[in-house]
Motif scaffolding. Structure first.
Motif, PDB file in Angstrom:
ATOM      1  N   ILE A  23       0.845  -1.196   0.000  1.00  0.00           N
ATOM      2  CA  ILE A  23       0.000   0.000   0.000  1.00  0.00           C
ATOM      3  C   ILE A  23       0.878   1.242   0.000  1.00  0.00           C
ATOM      4  O   ILE A  23       2.058   1.201   0.358  1.00  0.00           O
ATOM      5  CB  ILE A  23      -0.957   0.043   1.209  1.00  0.00           C
ATOM      6  N   GLY A  24       0.282   2.357  -0.391  1.00  0.00           N
ATOM      7  CA  GLY A  24       0.964   3.640  -0.349  1.00  0.00           C
ATOM      8  C   GLY A  24       0.115   4.690   0.342  1.00  0.00           C
ATOM      9  O   GLY A  24      -1.117   4.582   0.396  1.00  0.00           O
ATOM     10  N   ILE A  25       0.780   5.710   0.892  1.00  0.00           N
ATOM     11  CA  ILE A  25       0.122   6.873   1.505  1.00  0.00           C
ATOM     12  C   ILE A  25       0.748   8.120   0.900  1.00  0.00           C
ATOM     13  O   ILE A  25       1.972   8.203   0.747  1.00  0.00           O
ATOM     14  CB  ILE A  25       0.304   6.891   3.029  1.00  0.00           C
ATOM     15  N   ASP A  26      -0.079   9.098   0.575  1.00  0.00           N
ATOM     16  CA  ASP A  26       0.436  10.332  -0.013  1.00  0.00           C
ATOM     17  C   ASP A  26      -0.453  11.495   0.397  1.00  0.00           C
ATOM     18  O   ASP A  26      -1.586  11.312   0.878  1.00  0.00           O
ATOM     19  CB  ASP A  26       0.475  10.210  -1.539  1.00  0.00           C
ATOM     20  N   ALA A  27       0.079  12.707   0.207  1.00  0.00           N
ATOM     21  CA  ALA A  27      -0.675  13.964   0.384  1.00  0.00           C
ATOM     22  C   ALA A  27      -1.380  14.028   1.734  1.00  0.00           C
ATOM     23  O   ALA A  27      -2.589  14.277   1.816  1.00  0.00           O
ATOM     24  CB  ALA A  27      -1.681  14.150  -0.752  1.00  0.00           C
TER      25      ALA A  27
END
Length: 286
Positions: free
Chosen positions: A194-198
């Motif tokens: 998974i990724g997390i951004d902003a």
């Protein structure tokens, strides 16, 4: 004759200046530690990988690899992943909003992310004892794919928001992202990437101007498809924004009704203006 707006609409006009408490686009992931962030892998057994960056898919914004990522290698061939990415201590109050974007790599293996909060700020106890430990991060704000459904984690960037509530006063807190997947690992059925951004945590500074009127309201709120502006005046102008300040253009069904069905889930802002007067309203799209 009195202005129609002040004669018939009895509302509290609120000017809102949104201020950023914390903003992180993970453009320089290696520098997070120097600004107070903590990575804590409490998986059992601990694997060969932890929070970092990847070029496996594109970021929500910014250059290649400019987002936080974590994957199934957080644990061994079979195990329980409990891998934490924790913000510095920040002062929060009721009404503050946590907003971030997240996605999975493929969207075909079960993944899960928790957003947790500790109310003990810089003295927060970290969840180091086991994969089931949450330390002082006992407030579970939201969970993406809580039941570990195979297709339950979106594989496109999706906005998630949480509004701080239940605090008795402004409180020093730490906010944590917990990648939490059971029966995970290279030889198990759960866990991918998974990724997390902003990430943006914002507060509203309110200056109240009092009028002899009725309150302007939005209904239904939360909504899934349409919103209606109650106590509408034909001379009002409406502008829609997301929490990052991007202007939106929902379809206008009638003078005071808008189709918001195509908006992603999250919290949005409506700027209502009449002559030189402005009111800010928020609504939640489910």
């Amino acid at each position: 004759m009195k202005n129609k707006f002040t004669l018939f609409l009895i509302f509290i006009l609120i000017k809102v200046n949104s201020q950023i408490i914390l903003s992180e686009n993970f453009d320089n992931f290696g520098n997070l530690g120097t600004s107070g962030w903590t990575i804590n892998n409490s998986s059992e057994p601990v694997g060969t990988s932890s929070w970092g960056t990847t070029t496996a898919f594109s970021p929500y914004n910014g250059s290649t690899g400019s987002f936080a990522a974590v994957n199934y290698q957080s644990t061994g061939s079979i195990g329980t992943i409990s891998n934490w990415l924790i913000t510095p201590s920040i002062n929060l109050k009721n009404g503050d909003i946590i907003s971030f974007y997240s996605r999975s790599h493929h969207g075909t293996w079960p993944d899960r992310l928790e957003l947790r909060i500790s109310l003990n700020g810089p003295t927060s106890a970290l969840p180091t004892s086991s994969s089931s430990s949450v330390g002082d991060f006992t407030t579970l704000a939201l969970t993406i794919n809580p039941n570990l459904i195979a297709s339950g984690y979106p594989n496109t960037w999706t906005n998630y928001t949480y509004t701080i509530n239940g605090l008795s006063q402004p409180t020093d807190c730490r906010v944590a992202f917990r990648y939490y997947v059971t029966d995970a690992g290279a030889n198990a059925s759960n866990g991918d990437m998974i990724g997390i951004d902003a990430l943006n945590i914002t507060t509203d500074t309110l200056a109240n101007i009092l009028f002899e009127t009725q309150e302007i309201t939005i209904s239904p709120n939360p909504t899934t498809d349409f919103i209606t502006i109650n106590n509408f005046d034909s001379n009002m102008n409406f502008e829609f924004y997301d929490l990052l300040g991007k202007k939106l253009t929902p379809n206008k069904v009638s003078e005071n009704k808008f189709d918001v069905s195509l908006l992603l889930k999250g919290t949005y802002i409506i700027k209502i203006t009449y002559n030189d007067q402005t009111e800010i309203q928020k609504f939640i799209k489910q």
